[in-house]
Design a protein around this motif. Structure first.
Motif, PDB file in Angstrom:
ATOM      1  N   PRO A 211       0.832  -1.209   0.000  1.00  0.00           N
ATOM      2  CA  PRO A 211       0.000   0.000   0.000  1.00  0.00           C
ATOM      3  C   PRO A 211       0.863   1.254   0.000  1.00  0.00           C
ATOM      4  CG  PRO A 211      -0.817  -1.599   1.579  1.00  0.00           C
ATOM      5  CD  PRO A 211       0.491  -2.132   1.097  1.00  0.00           C
ATOM      6  N   GLN A 212       0.413   2.264  -0.732  1.00  0.00           N
ATOM      7  CA  GLN A 212       1.229   3.464  -0.868  1.00  0.00           C
ATOM      8  C   GLN A 212       1.410   4.198   0.462  1.00  0.00           C
ATOM      9  OE1 GLN A 212      -0.846   5.864  -3.733  1.00  0.00           O
ATOM     10  NE2 GLN A 212      -2.487   6.431  -2.322  1.00  0.00           N
ATOM     11  N   SER A 213       0.563   3.918   1.457  1.00  0.00           N
ATOM     12  CA  SER A 213       0.746   4.536   2.771  1.00  0.00           C
ATOM     13  C   SER A 213       2.026   4.054   3.455  1.00  0.00           C
ATOM     14  CB  SER A 213      -0.457   4.234   3.667  1.00  0.00           C
ATOM     15  OG  SER A 213      -0.638   2.826   3.807  1.00  0.00           O
ATOM     16  N   THR A 245       3.396   4.400  -8.539  1.00  0.00           N
ATOM     17  CA  THR A 245       2.276   3.740  -7.895  1.00  0.00           C
ATOM     18  C   THR A 245       1.231   3.373  -8.941  1.00  0.00           C
ATOM     19  OG1 THR A 245       1.151   5.845  -7.473  1.00  0.00           O
ATOM     20  CG2 THR A 245       2.644   5.013  -5.757  1.00  0.00           C
TER      21      THR A 245
END
Length: 340
Positions: A211-213, A245
């Motif tokens: 996840p990009q977080s 992403t």
């Protein structure tokens, strides 16, 4: 009279016993059990996140059709091993055959014309030496002979180009590895640049979808642990994070020694070490669970012990548990097993 005296004596004894119970009650309240105790402190807790990964190779090469036509042969299937340059298929353009035959006819015509021009040049040269033809006539014959030879060479080159073009119908393996995909059935029409098969290239690795977080919390060297059975080596490290992403995810490659390429495309679950945070860890023996609720015994300032509910979470060490609510650093816990 005697009866009244006995009543008074009985009442006095009751009052005396009540006084003794009230005097003993503070002593019972101040009495606290003794046993194993623990002073809480905030420590660094490794933070781990579970993400999905796929067994793949560093590169995947595509075997492409180079000409338009019909796929008449595909000699490999998924899972086959191939070597670089190996012929794995054949595309035939049905127009090439007639074109080649037409060019062969042009070569025959050009060769006949060149033969005629050569004979004409020899005749003009003979007559020019005898003085019958002027120099201009000789030069004209020489130019005609050169033109005929040039046309013959052009026809032969055109035929060679046609033959070479038909040879491009052979599909070659672009790399040495295992065939991952070869699902174009023979007889299908293909166009230049169309992928006919996919071949692995390079060593196998794990391709993570993070996840990009978490993108700013991972990098080259981040520890990766495979959370499934069936792997000889279950620990590895990220070797590359791609700077883009897609669908809210970041792609990263992890190196896992001993990883086999037999199951390329298999999806597995992995755990990432994404840093640490501050929290309270205690041994599991200090937490008592009753009817689905966790409790701890908290020692007060005066030594009294109170059993309070807490919220817990699993810890990296299975012998420990993290306390999320109910207590603070500096509090003292007592082992519930020591209480009377």
């Amino acid at each position: 009279m005697t009866r009244n005296i006995w009543i008074l004596v009985f009442a006095a004894s009751l009052l005396a016993s009540c006084g003794r119970d009230k005097a003993a009650e503070p002593q019972a309240r101040l009495r606290t059990p003794t046993g194993e105790r623990l002073t809480l402190a905030a420590v660094a807790i490794p933070e781990r996140k579970s993400v999905a990964a796929e067994i793949t190779t560093r590169d995947q090469a595509e075997a492409l059709a180079r000409i338009s036509g019909r796929l008449v042969r595909l000699s490999v299937r998924e899972g086959d091993m191939v070597t670089r340059g190996q012929a794995i298929g054949l595309v035939v353009d049905e127009r090439i055959g007639p074109e080649t035959r037409a060019l062969e006819a042009q070569i025959a015509a050009a060769a006949a014309e060149a033969e005629r021009a050569g004979a004409e040049l020899r005749r003009v040269e003979y007559l020019h030496r005898r003085g019958f033809y002027a120099l201009a006539r000789l030069e004209q014959a020489q130019a005609g002979e050169r033109s005929a030879r040039a046309q013959l060479a052009a026809a032969r080159e055109s035929r060679s180009a046609s033959v070479a073009f038909s040879g491009q119908g052979e599909i070659l393996a672009p790399a040495s590895g295992r065939v991952l995909r070869a699902d174009i059935p023979p007889g299908s029409s293909v166009v230049p640049g169309m992928s006919v098969a996919t071949v692995t290239a390079g060593p196998p690795l794990l391709r993570l979808h993070v996840p990009q977080s978490l993108a700013d919390r991972i990098g080259a060297g981040t520890a990766v642990t495979v959370d499934e059975d069936g792997f000889e080596t279950r620990a590895g490290r990220i070797v590359q994070v791609y700077p883009a992403t897609a669908a809210g995810q970041v792609v990263a490659d992890a190196d896992l020694s001993g990883l086999a390429a037999d199951l390329v495309g298999r999806r597995v679950s992995v755990v990432l070490d994404v840093g640490s945070r501050r929290g309270i860890l205690v041994p599991r023996r200090f937490v008592l669970t009753r009817y689905g609720i966790d409790y701890v015994d908290l020692v007060g300032r005066e030594g009294a012990v109170a059993r309070i509910p807490v919220q817990t979470a699993p810890a990296p060490d299975p012998t420990q548990v993290e306390l999320l609510t109910g207590v603070s650093p500096g509090d003292i816990l007592q082992n519930p097993g020591n209480r009377g």
